[in-house]
Write a protein that holds these residues in place. Structure first.
Motif, PDB file in Angstrom:
ATOM      1  N   HIS B  29       1.035  -1.168   0.033  1.00 56.33           N
ATOM      2  CA  HIS B  29      -0.089  -0.011  -0.248  1.00 56.33           C
ATOM      3  C   HIS B  29       0.982   1.411   0.061  1.00 56.33           C
ATOM      4  N   ASN B  30       0.338   2.343  -0.996  1.00 57.96           N
ATOM      5  CA  ASN B  30       1.046   3.305  -0.532  1.00 57.96           C
ATOM      6  C   ASN B  30       0.619   4.643   0.955  1.00 57.96           C
ATOM      7  N   ALA B  31      -0.272   4.298   1.039  1.00 59.91           N
ATOM      8  CA  ALA B  31      -1.180   5.099   2.306  1.00 59.91           C
ATOM      9  C   ALA B  31      -1.397   4.775   4.058  1.00 59.91           C
ATOM     10  N   MET B  32      -0.760   5.229   4.890  1.00 59.40           N
ATOM     11  CA  MET B  32      -0.766   4.484   5.589  1.00 59.40           C
ATOM     12  C   MET B  32      -1.287   6.050   6.798  1.00 59.40           C
ATOM     13  N   TYR B  33      -1.896   5.151   7.907  1.00 59.70           N
ATOM     14  CA  TYR B  33      -2.276   6.518   9.207  1.00 59.70           C
ATOM     15  C   TYR B  33      -2.417   5.546  10.430  1.00 59.70           C
ATOM     16  N   TRP B  34      -2.666   6.711  11.325  1.00 56.35           N
ATOM     17  CA  TRP B  34      -2.894   7.016  12.990  1.00 56.35           C
ATOM     18  C   TRP B  34      -4.685   7.133  12.835  1.00 56.35           C
ATOM     19  N   TYR B  35      -4.836   6.299  13.405  1.00 49.19           N
ATOM     20  CA  TYR B  35      -6.417   6.215  14.757  1.00 49.19           C
ATOM     21  C   TYR B  35      -6.499   6.346  16.039  1.00 49.19           C
ATOM     22  N   LYS B  40     -15.756   5.219  24.344  1.00 51.87           N
ATOM     23  CA  LYS B  40     -16.971   5.401  24.380  1.00 51.87           C
ATOM     24  C   LYS B  40     -17.088   6.478  22.790  1.00 51.87           C
ATOM     25  N   LYS B  41     -16.023   6.860  22.375  1.00 50.96           N
ATOM     26  CA  LYS B  41     -15.250   8.108  21.182  1.00 50.96           C
ATOM     27  C   LYS B  41     -15.585   7.344  20.086  1.00 50.96           C
ATOM     28  N   PRO B  42     -16.506   7.677  18.662  1.00 49.00           N
ATOM     29  CA  PRO B  42     -15.259   7.790  17.878  1.00 49.00           C
ATOM     30  C   PRO B  42     -14.336   7.221  17.800  1.00 49.00           C
ATOM     31  N   LEU B  43     -14.005   6.464  16.729  1.00 49.93           N
ATOM     32  CA  LEU B  43     -12.333   6.614  16.002  1.00 49.93           C
ATOM     33  C   LEU B  43     -12.106   7.960  15.534  1.00 49.93           C
ATOM     34  N   GLU B  44     -10.824   8.520  16.229  1.00 50.32           N
ATOM     35  CA  GLU B  44      -9.925   9.175  15.172  1.00 50.32           C
ATOM     36  C   GLU B  44      -9.065   9.454  14.807  1.00 50.32           C
ATOM     37  N   LEU B  45      -9.547   9.860  13.548  1.00 51.64           N
ATOM     38  CA  LEU B  45      -7.828   9.932  12.357  1.00 51.64           C
ATOM     39  C   LEU B  45      -7.055  11.157  13.124  1.00 51.64           C
ATOM     40  N   MET B  46      -5.724  10.770  13.403  1.00 56.41           N
ATOM     41  CA  MET B  46      -5.012  11.464  13.658  1.00 56.41           C
ATOM     42  C   MET B  46      -3.843  11.936  12.661  1.00 56.41           C
ATOM     43  N   LEU B  51       1.790   8.876   0.228  1.00 59.48           N
ATOM     44  CA  LEU B  51       2.460   8.267  -0.601  1.00 59.48           C
ATOM     45  C   LEU B  51       4.445   9.699  -0.023  1.00 59.48           C
ATOM     46  N   GLU B  52       4.424   8.432   0.972  1.00 58.25           N
ATOM     47  CA  GLU B  52       5.275   9.280   2.192  1.00 58.25           C
ATOM     48  C   GLU B  52       4.870  10.698   2.449  1.00 58.25           C
ATOM     49  N   GLU B  53       4.322  11.179   2.322  1.00 57.37           N
ATOM     50  CA  GLU B  53       4.075  12.542   2.553  1.00 57.37           C
ATOM     51  C   GLU B  53       2.974  12.804   3.275  1.00 57.37           C
ATOM     52  N   ARG B  54       2.900  13.776   4.684  1.00 56.76           N
ATOM     53  CA  ARG B  54       1.754  14.015   5.816  1.00 56.76           C
ATOM     54  C   ARG B  54       0.957  14.935   4.409  1.00 56.76           C
ATOM     55  N   VAL B  55      -0.335  14.408   4.657  1.00 59.73           N
ATOM     56  CA  VAL B  55      -1.712  15.549   3.554  1.00 59.73           C
ATOM     57  C   VAL B  55      -3.043  15.608   5.001  1.00 59.73           C
ATOM     58  N   GLU B  56      -2.649  14.569   6.147  1.00 53.52           N
ATOM     59  CA  GLU B  56      -3.423  14.934   7.268  1.00 53.52           C
ATOM     60  C   GLU B  56      -2.836  15.616   8.655  1.00 53.52           C
ATOM     61  N   ASN B  57      -3.328  16.188   8.803  1.00 54.47           N
ATOM     62  CA  ASN B  57      -2.569  16.340  10.710  1.00 54.47           C
ATOM     63  C   ASN B  57      -4.300  17.326  11.030  1.00 54.47           C
ATOM     64  N   SER B  65       4.291  12.527  17.273  1.00 56.11           N
ATOM     65  CA  SER B  65       5.163  12.904  15.747  1.00 56.11           C
ATOM     66  C   SER B  65       5.228  12.143  15.374  1.00 56.11           C
ATOM     67  N   PRO B  66       4.384  12.173  14.098  1.00 52.38           N
ATOM     68  CA  PRO B  66       4.260  10.761  12.690  1.00 52.38           C
ATOM     69  C   PRO B  66       6.161  11.089  11.889  1.00 52.38           C
ATOM     70  N   GLU B  67       6.296  10.136  12.182  1.00 52.73           N
ATOM     71  CA  GLU B  67       7.305   9.887  11.613  1.00 52.73           C
ATOM     72  C   GLU B  67       6.882   8.310  10.067  1.00 52.73           C
ATOM     73  N   CYS B  68       6.916   8.837   8.396  1.00 49.44           N
ATOM     74  CA  CYS B  68       7.173   8.434   7.910  1.00 49.44           C
ATOM     75  C   CYS B  68       8.304   8.005   7.081  1.00 49.44           C
ATOM     76  N   PRO B  69       9.288   6.651   7.601  1.00 47.01           N
ATOM     77  CA  PRO B  69      10.519   6.821   6.437  1.00 47.01           C
ATOM     78  C   PRO B  69      10.263   6.764   5.328  1.00 47.01           C
ATOM     79  N   ASN B  70       9.799   5.302   4.672  1.00 51.66           N
ATOM     80  CA  ASN B  70       8.769   5.300   3.807  1.00 51.66           C
ATOM     81  C   ASN B  70       7.583   4.376   3.705  1.00 51.66           C
TER      82      ASN B  70
END
Lengths: 110, 113
Positions: B29-35, B40-46, B51-57, B65-70
């Motif tokens: 895959h080419n997209a990765m996520y932290w939730y 008792k709360k909905p799943l929160e997208l962090m 493609l190794e670039e942060r697109v959402e915060n 602090s996230p890191e995606c080396p590859n």
């Protein structure tokens, strides 16, 4: 903003009965997905239904989608104790990541 | 086995500690996520990496602090956390385009004392 809202929040049924969970969402979607989560574990993808589909089946699962009402339902037939879990719907709109609801907690009593 | 591996499975840390969560996917895959999943709360997208670039915060405090080396690896570095940060942290991966069907790891159950 949150998309999917599952209903009911909790459901308790006897083994062998059918379980129905509903999901409502707010904006137009590309597809809607259902996931299952056992307590303290990751979510597992169950089934995906595209916006141009109305019904889909996978084993004991049946999903319907009504885009005019912005709602979906998940039916689990002939439930088993092993179906006890939380079930989440998630929607995909455009190129945005999936947005999940709060989930329905299903308890199947043997 | 979903093809997404998270370590550690459980983590207890004090508020002054520094720790890291690790996620590895073997699905191409080419997209990765932290939730984040709190009781008792909905799943929160962090965070989302595509493609190794942060697109959402999503307004996540800087103590995360996230890191995606590859494209196969994703980390979440934790420092000076608060007790309210105790939660289940889930990593997921998908293809960047298409159905965006997610494959989740088993999660890290984090307790901050």
């Amino acid at each position: 903003s949150q998309q999917g809202e599952e209903d009911p929040q909790a459901l308790s049924i006897q083994e062998g009965e059918n379980a129905t969970m509903n999901c409502s969402y707010k904006t137009s979607i590309n597809n809607l997905q259902w996931y299952r989560q056992n307590s303290g574990r990751g979510l597992v993808h169950l089934i995906l239904i595209r916006s141009n589909e109305r019904e889909k089946h996978s084993g004991r699962l049946r999903v319907t989608l009504d885009t005019s009402k912005k709602s979906s339902s998940l039916l689990i037939t002939a439930s088993r104790a092993a179906d006890t879990a939380s079930y989440f719907c998630a929607t995909v709109s455009g190129n945005t990541p999936l947005v999940f609801g709060k989930g329905t907690r299903l308890s199947v009593i043997a | 086995e979903t093809g997404v591996t998270q370590t550690p499975r459980h983590l207890v840390m004090g508020m002054t500690n520094k720790k890291s969560l690790k996620c590895e996917q073997h699905l191409g895959h080419n997209a990765m996520y932290w939730y984040k999943q709190s009781a008792k709360k909905p799943l929160e997208l962090m965070f989302v990496y595509s493609l190794e670039e942060r697109v959402e915060n999503n307004s996540v405090p800087s103590r995360f602090s996230p890191e995606c080396p590859n494209s196969s690896h994703l980390f979440l570095h934790l420092h000076t956390l608060q007790p309210e940060d105790s939660a289940l942290y889930l990593c997921a991966s998908s293809q960047e385009r298409g159905s965006k069907k997610l494959f989740f790891g088993s999660g890290t159950q984090l307790s901050v004392l």
